[in-house]
Design an enzyme around this catalytic site. Structure first.
Site: not given
Lengths: 325, 350
Positions: A59-60, A29, A129, A83
């Protein structure tokens, strides 16, 4: 030797490998046009073009699925999970698919891929995060786990991870991205699974990883200057494979061992090393094993609270002084 | 776009004349008799193989999970015959039929089911996890929906390397409601990846019917948002499956991006061997078996075409039974895995 920042070393490591192997493809991303949210991949799009350096949707699961499918057929993908906290979003693909496929195929299918991810606290990003999740990856058989502490290792270990035939989870520390360091000129590659002794001392062997390494070194200097305590400091660098040979050798020399870990205390990587040390060289120890960790809490956001969770130089100094006195 | 979707699923309230067409012939597609005979043999091999696997499970020779493909044979056989060498396939845990249809050796598959060292994964994979690099079969995945992003990656790699291969990713009606399906279809459409998404809608995601699990019953529309065209096909009619597959594959191979085929099919057995399937009526199952069986259907087409006799079909059954018996015998006579295998293939040896 050139002086690079940790983030420049990321781009340098990827560029080195993309230039040498057309099968290396990089996706994630905002990694291409924006050069990464941490600016760690600036210039790669310009150098290698949009076919090889690809911005993805957020869209991991699809990112890692794409990387896995590509790796199964012989490509060497590098997938960025922005992250490390977001690994939880796609952990199925990491833990159930990528990690287990070589085993489940009895070695027919190799998965030469790298999952790069920004790990760790210190940036006031709050609980979703800032986590240090290297121990999640360490707990899954079938993954290699690397976490460099300096620019030279970033480049060398990332290159090694890309060339490695196993899936490697590569934890970059987000509070180190601006740190500068000497990086060897020309092709630079390190060996995975090797720890590095950074400082020799007679009193205690301190094991640290990633952002805890510079803190452990600073603590060692203060212990020497102010308290005449001499610490050996080891950069563990690789959790899987773990360089137990170097670690045990250095522990036996001093008879004392401390870990400095950013992951939360329960089942942190140091717990495993403590167990190995206790089993392998208990009779060489002169004192109980010490673990300096983040407490078992989510990471808070406020300055003073976050500073009180992640181990600091002051805490390392105080804990080791108390343990040794 | 899905507007052109055909709607003639087996448990849908299909029009009687259409059902009659399906029983007596098929919905207008012509098929080469030689190819139809291959379909028949391949489907029968899967049927007999699965029946034997069920027996071996009952005898305690197969442990763990065992998800039988009985009833769904037309889907994978019709589609695999629409592919060419080099095309990649990935599927879920109901995978025995896919492996046989990809040309994997029944002996190696049965040996894996029985946990023997001669199995495709040397006993380390089991029923849900077999692979064959040689046959471009990439598993065998136990997590509902996981085949979808992986298959998307297989398509990504094909395009990246400039190959004209396509990737076929099979998944069930239950997986359609997984988030990763949405992620993957969007990526595939965005990047024009050569991926055929095959939804094997066998009406039940474990014990929950599509009616109870999906707000829309039009599963082929799952790619609408991303603009992935979908079509619904009678998955009990191998000729219709093959025809739909052929068209979809041509479309994908021509570089136009991914497509979805929803195959309306039915599993005769429970979700796995341990599922008594009490969530549906005996009548429903009996009706599907007697009225819509894909193998009977292909047999009737062959006889009606006059190209084969009843005796020929019986001969094929004998051959297939012999191959399955050989596989079962091979599996049972194979040694258990070497205990040392426990520790190999976790990572590449240093």
């Amino acid at each position: 030797m050139a002086e690079l920042t940790y983030r420049e070393a990321v781009a340098a490591g990827i560029a080195q490998e993309m230039a040498r192997d057309p099968n290396v493809v990089f996706l994630g991303e905002d990694v291409a046009a924006a050069g990464g949210v941490f600016k760690a991949t600036v210039g790669l799009l310009e150098q290698f073009g949009p076919r090889r350096v690809r911005d993805t949707p957020i869209s991991e699961q699809a990112i890692l699925g794409a990387a896995m499918g590509a790796a199964m057929t012989g490509l060497r993908p590098i997938a960025e999970i922005m992250f490390s906290d977001f690994l939880a979003v796609c952990w199925d693909i990491v833990a159930n698919e990528i990690a287990k496929t070589r085993y489940m195929t009895a070695g027919q299918v190799t998965l030469p891929l790298v999952i790069r991810t920004a790990n760790g606290g210190g940036s006031r990003f709050g609980a979703q995060h800032s986590q240090s999740v290297e121990n999640w990856a360490m707990a899954v058989p079938g993954l290699k786990v690397v976490a460099p502490s300096n620019p030279a290792d970033v480049k060398g270990l990332l290159a090694a991870a890309i060339r490695d035939d196993d899936p490697v989870v590569f934890f970059e520390h987000k509070s180190l991205y601006a740190v500068k360091g000497e990086v060897p000129d020309g092709e630079h590659i390190e060996r995975l699974g090797t720890a590095k002794v950074l400082r020799d001392g007679r009193d205690v062997t301190v094991l640290a990883l990633a952002a805890m390494v510079p803190k452990a070194l600073a603590a060692a200097e203060r212990l020497a200057a102010e308290h005449r305590i001499e610490a050996t400091v080891i950069d563990v660098r690789s959790l899987v494979p773990l360089d137990t040979e170097t670690i045990l050798r250095e522990v036996v020399k001093t008879g004392r061992v401390a870990t400095v870990e950013e992951n939360p205390r329960l089942c942190g990587w140091g717990a495993e090393i403590a167990s190995i040390v206790a089993e392998e060289c208990f009779w060489d120890l002169d004192a109980p094993i010490v673990r300096i960790t983040t407490p078992h809490v989510p990471l808070p956001s406020a300055d003073n609270l976050e500073d009180a969770t992640v181990p600091t130089v002051e805490r390392i100094v105080a804990t080791l002084r108390q343990a040794i006195d | 776009m899905p507007a052109s979707a055909k709607r003639k699923g087996p448990s849908e309230p299909h029009a009687p004349e259409e059902a009659a067409k399906s029983r007596n012939g098929h919905a207008g597609h012509e098929v080469d008799p030689g190819l139809l005979l291959k379909f028949y043999r391949d489907m029968l091999l899967i049927r007999r193989f699965e029946e034997r696997a069920g027996q071996l499970y009952g005898m305690g020779l197969i442990g763990g999970f065992c998800h039988l493909y009985i009833g769904q044979e037309a889907v994978v056989v019709g589609l695999q015959h629409a592919l060419k060498d080099g095309d990649r396939v990935v599927t879920t845990y109901r995978d025995h039929g896919h492996m046989l249809a990809c040309g994997m050796d029944p002996k190696g598959v049965m040996a894996e089911l029985t946990g023997r060292r001669t199995g495709y994964s040397k006993g380390k994979g089991g029923s849900m996890h077999m692979f064959s690099r040689e046959k471009n079969f990439y598993g065998g995945h136990g997590i509902v929906g996981a085949s979808v992003p992986i298959g998307t990656g297989l398509g990504f790699a094909a395009k990246y390397t400039g190959s004209d291969a396509i990737a076929v990713t099979y998944f069930g009606d239950g997986a359609v409601n997984q988030g990763q399906v949405h992620e993957s279809m969007n990526m595939a459409a965005l990047w024009h990846l050569p991926v055929l998404y095959v939804i094997e809608n066998n009406k039940y995601g474990m014990g929950t019917s599509v009616e109870r699990a999906s707000a829309s019953k039009e599963l082929f529309r799952v790619g609408c948002y991303a603009g992935v065209p979908g079509e619904q096909t009678d998955g009990m009619d191998v000729v219709a499956v093959h025809e739909a597959g052929r068209k979809a594959v041509d479309y994908i191979r021509s570089g136009q991006g991914p497509r979805i085929l929803e195959m309306q099919t039915y599993r005769y057995r429970g979700h796995s061997m341990s599922d008594p399937a009490k969530y549906r009526s005996r009548d429903e199952v009996t009706r599907m078996r007697t009225e819509r069986d894909p193998i009977d259907h292909a047999g009737r087409l062959l006889l009606a075409a006059g190209t084969v006799t009843e005796d020929k079909l019986k001969e094929i059954d004998r051959e297939v039974r012999a191959a399955v018996a050989e596989a079962a015998e091979f599996a049972q006579n194979s040694p258990e895995p070497d205990p040392a295998e426990l520790y190999t293939d976790v990572l590449v040896p240093a």
